[in-house]
Enzyme design. Structure first.
Site, PDB file in Angstrom:
ATOM      1  N   ARG A  22       1.044  -1.130  -0.241  1.00 54.88           N
ATOM      2  CA  ARG A  22       0.006  -0.012  -0.059  1.00 54.88           C
ATOM      3  C   ARG A  22       0.895   1.242   0.099  1.00 54.88           C
ATOM      4  NH1 ARG A  22      -4.669  -1.594   4.344  1.00 54.88           N
ATOM      5  NH2 ARG A  22      -5.346  -3.432   3.175  1.00 54.88           N
ATOM      6  N   SER A 113      -8.138  -0.956   0.614  1.00 50.61           N
ATOM      7  CA  SER A 113      -9.107  -1.252   1.615  1.00 50.61           C
ATOM      8  C   SER A 113      -9.656  -0.124   2.045  1.00 50.61           C
ATOM      9  CB  SER A 113      -8.436  -2.081   2.873  1.00 50.61           C
ATOM     10  OG  SER A 113      -9.457  -2.439   3.731  1.00 50.61           O
ATOM     11  N   HIS A 114      -9.581   0.210   3.479  1.00 51.67           N
ATOM     12  CA  HIS A 114     -10.252   1.108   4.113  1.00 51.67           C
ATOM     13  C   HIS A 114      -9.586   2.505   3.758  1.00 51.67           C
ATOM     14  CE1 HIS A 114      -7.152  -0.562   6.317  1.00 51.67           C
ATOM     15  NE2 HIS A 114      -7.350   0.703   7.138  1.00 51.67           N
ATOM     16  N   LYS A 126      -2.504  -6.487  -4.028  1.00 47.84           N
ATOM     17  CA  LYS A 126      -2.343  -7.804  -3.265  1.00 47.84           C
ATOM     18  C   LYS A 126      -2.268  -9.051  -3.937  1.00 47.84           C
ATOM     19  CE  LYS A 126      -5.765  -8.599  -0.504  1.00 47.84           C
ATOM     20  NZ  LYS A 126      -6.638  -9.191   0.693  1.00 47.84           N
ATOM     21  N   ASP A 277     -16.444  -1.715   4.035  1.00 44.66           N
ATOM     22  CA  ASP A 277     -15.392  -1.012   3.713  1.00 44.66           C
ATOM     23  C   ASP A 277     -15.153  -0.633   2.177  1.00 44.66           C
ATOM     24  OD1 ASP A 277     -14.287  -3.333   3.301  1.00 44.66           O
ATOM     25  OD2 ASP A 277     -12.262  -2.631   4.047  1.00 44.66           O
ATOM     26  N   ASP A 279     -13.185  -2.379   0.149  1.00 45.07           N
ATOM     27  CA  ASP A 279     -13.082  -3.623  -0.929  1.00 45.07           C
ATOM     28  C   ASP A 279     -14.058  -4.830  -0.409  1.00 45.07           C
ATOM     29  OD1 ASP A 279     -11.402  -3.915   1.454  1.00 45.07           O
ATOM     30  OD2 ASP A 279     -10.167  -5.259   0.721  1.00 45.07           O
ATOM     31  N   ASP A 281     -14.419  -6.123   2.582  1.00 41.41           N
ATOM     32  CA  ASP A 281     -14.173  -7.388   3.377  1.00 41.41           C
ATOM     33  C   ASP A 281     -14.798  -7.031   4.926  1.00 41.41           C
ATOM     34  OD1 ASP A 281     -11.878  -5.492   3.852  1.00 41.41           O
ATOM     35  OD2 ASP A 281     -10.723  -7.134   3.065  1.00 41.41           O
ATOM     36  N   ARG A 282     -14.381  -5.736   5.216  1.00 42.16           N
ATOM     37  CA  ARG A 282     -14.713  -5.338   6.704  1.00 42.16           C
ATOM     38  C   ARG A 282     -16.358  -5.063   6.833  1.00 42.16           C
ATOM     39  NH1 ARG A 282     -10.206  -1.485   9.000  1.00 42.16           N
ATOM     40  NH2 ARG A 282      -8.275  -2.470   8.345  1.00 42.16           N
ATOM     41  N   THR A 344      -1.998 -10.386  13.839  1.00 46.07           N
ATOM     42  CA  THR A 344      -2.688  -9.538  13.052  1.00 46.07           C
ATOM     43  C   THR A 344      -2.471  -9.569  11.647  1.00 46.07           C
ATOM     44  OG1 THR A 344      -2.891  -7.879  14.695  1.00 46.07           O
ATOM     45  CG2 THR A 344      -3.319  -7.111  12.430  1.00 46.07           C
ATOM     46  N   GLU A 363     -11.268 -10.320  13.487  1.00 51.20           N
ATOM     47  CA  GLU A 363     -10.291  -9.499  14.043  1.00 51.20           C
ATOM     48  C   GLU A 363     -10.989  -8.223  14.510  1.00 51.20           C
ATOM     49  OE1 GLU A 363      -6.386  -9.297  11.883  1.00 51.20           O
ATOM     50  OE2 GLU A 363      -7.880  -9.441  10.296  1.00 51.20           O
ATOM     51  N   GLU A 364     -10.513  -7.684  15.593  1.00 51.79           N
ATOM     52  CA  GLU A 364     -11.002  -6.299  16.012  1.00 51.79           C
ATOM     53  C   GLU A 364     -11.168  -5.214  15.128  1.00 51.79           C
ATOM     54  OE1 GLU A 364      -8.892  -3.618  16.037  1.00 51.79           O
ATOM     55  OE2 GLU A 364      -7.170  -5.145  15.241  1.00 51.79           O
ATOM     56  N   SER A 365     -10.379  -5.505  14.000  1.00 57.20           N
ATOM     57  CA  SER A 365     -10.342  -4.280  12.992  1.00 57.20           C
ATOM     58  C   SER A 365     -11.622  -4.543  11.876  1.00 57.20           C
ATOM     59  CB  SER A 365      -8.999  -4.321  12.007  1.00 57.20           C
ATOM     60  OG  SER A 365      -8.921  -5.733  11.503  1.00 57.20           O
ATOM     61  N   LYS A 376     -11.771 -12.061   5.025  1.00 61.77           N
ATOM     62  CA  LYS A 376     -12.737 -11.806   5.786  1.00 61.77           C
ATOM     63  C   LYS A 376     -13.939 -11.076   4.914  1.00 61.77           C
ATOM     64  CE  LYS A 376     -10.309  -7.261   6.986  1.00 61.77           C
ATOM     65  NZ  LYS A 376      -9.161  -7.484   6.645  1.00 61.77           N
ATOM     66  N   ARG A 496      -1.222   1.818  17.275  1.00 63.79           N
ATOM     67  CA  ARG A 496      -2.711   1.099  17.927  1.00 63.79           C
ATOM     68  C   ARG A 496      -2.319   0.686  19.406  1.00 63.79           C
ATOM     69  NH1 ARG A 496      -4.954   1.303  13.134  1.00 63.79           N
ATOM     70  NH2 ARG A 496      -4.291   0.228  11.617  1.00 63.79           N
TER      71      ARG A 496
HETATM   72  C1  G16 Z   1      -5.668  -5.488   7.083  1.00 67.84           C
HETATM   73  C2  G16 Z   1      -5.533  -6.935   7.275  1.00 67.84           C
HETATM   74  C3  G16 Z   1      -6.464  -7.289   8.683  1.00 67.84           C
HETATM   75  C4  G16 Z   1      -5.790  -6.422   9.682  1.00 67.84           C
HETATM   76  C5  G16 Z   1      -6.203  -4.930   9.244  1.00 67.84           C
HETATM   77  C6  G16 Z   1      -5.231  -3.824  10.191  1.00 67.84           C
HETATM   78  O1  G16 Z   1      -7.343  -5.354   6.911  1.00 67.84           O
HETATM   79  O2  G16 Z   1      -6.285  -7.845   6.446  1.00 67.84           O
HETATM   80  O3  G16 Z   1      -6.015  -8.633   8.773  1.00 67.84           O
HETATM   81  O4  G16 Z   1      -6.332  -6.452  10.965  1.00 67.84           O
HETATM   82  O5  G16 Z   1      -5.437  -4.673   8.065  1.00 67.84           O
HETATM   83  O6  G16 Z   1      -3.980  -4.155  10.115  1.00 67.84           O
HETATM   84  P1  G16 Z   1      -3.131  -3.179  10.780  1.00 67.84           P
HETATM   85  O7  G16 Z   1      -3.418  -3.218  12.242  1.00 67.84           O
HETATM   86  O8  G16 Z   1      -1.629  -3.700  10.491  1.00 67.84           O
HETATM   87  O9  G16 Z   1      -3.033  -1.896  10.169  1.00 67.84           O
HETATM   88  P2  G16 Z   1      -7.725  -4.638   5.472  1.00 67.84           P
HETATM   89  O10 G16 Z   1      -9.253  -4.391   5.570  1.00 67.84           O
HETATM   90  O11 G16 Z   1      -6.954  -3.207   5.553  1.00 67.84           O
HETATM   91  O12 G16 Z   1      -7.186  -5.219   4.322  1.00 67.84           O
END
Ligand code: G16
Length: 543
Positions: A22, A113-114, A126, A277, A279, A281-282, A344, A363-365, A376, A496
């Site tokens: 990213r 992603s987000h 990815k 989000d 893409d 997945d969230r 994570t 996950e918490e995210s 996800k 975080r």
């Molecule tokens: C990605 C990963 C997740 C992770 C999240 C936050 O999500 O796929 O497994 O929990 O990032 O990661 P970090 O705490 O390292 O920023 P996504 O939705 O961005 O693909």
């Protein structure tokens, strides 16, 4: 059509993070940047000659042009076929599904992603492996190694194929199959969930709102929720994907999806609301007057999944990432389920899912998912919630009350400090790391440290080992603070701080999370010196 070999040089910093590479969009659009990374993927996986891949992205700025470059590079390197979502669109879980359903050799997902999109914002690439999941650490390490020695890449000189029409076309000797991005995914959802029961719920006056946040889930949600399940037209908000996500930040949390939170907290609130989000997945789950934290949502889904046809046989086991609250552990203990704690990153669930050790994970995210794909899946979580609501006919609030009453409540919040000077953030982590061994028994604010360590993961399936996955401090009484630097940011460092406190007193189950967590936040500050190290008085985002 000429196959060109373009001379290039290694570009520094092409190291995949938590979820692919990213960077700022402008960086990706720089000379050779995208091409170098894509050729390095090909080199790391033994080339793409004769292989079939899936390709699509979340529709953000540069998605369409990047897709064309990747197609010409795949064709130049002898790929047999690429399955592309119409308009180069695919949600991440839909891409995972297509990789699995078509038994392809993997796929490329274009998404940050987000993170916001646009010429001044973020872009990402990815690689997913043939199991449909994000490449594991050994593969991403090989990709990174390949970026360091690259001297050339192959690309076809050709006009852009038309990706707006469904059907097959050729590029050089390679077949391109443009598919409806939604169809196969929607069919999978119909296999997993009781659409008739959900249709009956939605037909009974139960109102829902789904905020697609101008991102890729719009077409998926409109087809599934409105067209197939009969939610009222207009239930899907912001449903047309746009290149800059309507100028917003497509992250489904109470900060960035505040209008939806205001909607459920205000008069005339819908019974159920959710957001997804960039893409897809969230997810964020809401009910009338109720925000459900991602960690709680995971625990509720694990406790009730058997109500959906796809999970009626029970769960093989469950997993959560280390910083995710231990609400899931309480369900696992009560139900006698195996539970795994992973670093994570969704990629760490892949082996457990492939080996049949777990059925559900999260996950918490704001990510939850199951063995139906290897990513996800935001809409999947929404549909499982709706299936549970349809079976129980309880409100979201009643579900949460019942859950906390049965299992206790793990108050939880994540405090993010964004774009912190990277050296200062590292220094804070290093200082805390150096003190971990001495912390047990020490007081921090009103709490006393019980245990402290740096999380490392030993994968029980392939024996791989991952170090340095977050600093965790557990306090007497069960509260916990975890410190990590994000692996998905593109500017400086994002610190975080994950806070958790366990409550089983029936009189204290419906308190305010930030109040319940104030002693843990104070202890985290006392231990880590966040303010002194980062120069920040308060977090930028509290989820
Ligand atoms: C990605 C990963 C997740 C992770 C999240 C936050 O999500 O796929 O497994 O929990 O990032 O990661 P970090 O705490 O390292 O920023 P996504 O939705 O961005 O693909």
């Amino acid at each position: 059509m000429e196959r060109l070999t373009i001379a290039t040089q290694p570009i520094e910093g092409q190291k995949p993070g938590t979820s692919g590479l990213r960077k700022k969009t402008k960086v990706f659009m720089g000379p050779h940047y995208l091409e170098n990374f894509v050729q390095s993927i090909w080199n790391a996986i033994g080339g793409v000659a004769g292989k079939t891949l899936v390709l699509g992205g979340d529709g953000r700025y540069f998605n369409d042009r990047a897709a064309q470059v990747i197609l010409r590079m795949a064709a130049a390197s002898g790929a047999r076929k690429v399955i592309v979502g119409q308009g180069a669109l695919l949600s991440t879980p839909a891409a995972s599904n297509l990789i699995r359903k078509n038994e392809t050799d993997g796929g490329i997902i274009l998404s940050a992603s987000h993170n916001p999109g646009g010429p001044e914002e973020d872009f990402g690439v990815k690689f997913n492996t043939p199991n449909g999941g994000p490449a594991a650490e050994d593969v991403t390490a090989r990709i990174f190694e390949a970026t360091k020695t690259l001297t050339s890449y192959e690309i076809l000189e050709a006009q852009d194929p038309d990706l707006s029409q469904i059907g097959a076309t050729q590029l050089g000797g390679m077949e391109i199959e443009v598919v409806d991005p939604v169809a196969s995914y929607a069919a999978l959802m119909e296999e997993l969930f009781d659409f008739e029961a959900i249709r009956a719920l939605l037909g009974s006056g139960f109102r829902i709102a789904f905020d697609a946040m101008h991102a890729v889930t719009g077409p998926y949600a409109t087809e599934i929720l409105e067209n197939r399940l009969g939610a009222a037209q207009g239930s899907v908000l912001n449903g047309t994907p746009s290149a800059d996500f309507g100028g917003g930040h497509p992250d489904p949390n109470p900060i960035w999806a505040k209008p939806l939170v205001d909607l459920v907290m205000g008069p005339g609130a819908p019974d159920f609301a959710a957001a997804s989000d960039g893409d897809g997945d969230r997810n964020m789950i809401l009910g009338r007057g109720q925000y459900v934290t991602p960690s709680d949502s995971l625990a509720v889904l694990a406790a009730n999944a058997r109500l959906a046809p796809g999970y009626s046989g029970g769960l093989a086991g469950v997993a959560r990432s280390m910083p995710t609250s231990r609400a899931l552990d309480r369900v696992a203990e009560a139900r006698g389920l195996d539970i795994f704690e992973t670093p994570t990153g969704w990629k760490f669930f892949g082996n457990l899912l492939d080996a049949g050790r777990i059925t559900l994970c999260g996950e918490e995210s704001a990510g939850t998912g199951s063995d139906h794909v290897r990513e996800k899946d935001g809409l999947w979580a929404v549909l499982l919630w709706l299936n549970i609501l349809a079976e129980t006919r309880l409100s979201v609030q009643e579900i949460m009350r019942r859950h906390w009453g049965e299992f206790g409540r793990n108050y939880y919040s994540r405090h993010d400090y964004e774009a912190v000077d990277a050296a200062r953030a590292e220094a804070m982590m290093e200082a805390l790391r150096a003190r971990l061994a001495a912390l047990p028994g020490q007081e921090a604010g009103t709490l006393t440290v019980a245990e402290a360590d740096e999380f490392a993961y030993h994968d029980p399936v392939d024996g791989s080992h991952s170090e340095g996955q977050g600093l965790r401090v557990t306090f007497e009484g069960g509260a916990r603070a975890v410190f990590r630097l994000s692996g998905t940011g593109t500017v400086g460092a994002t610190l975080r701080v994950y806070l958790e406190a366990v409550e089983t007193d029936p009189a204290k189950l419906e308190g305010d999370p930030q109040e319940a967590l104030a002693p843990v936040a104070a202890a985290a500050e006392a231990l880590a010196g966040i303010k002194a190290h980062t120069g920040r008085d308060a977090p930028d985002v509290m989820t």
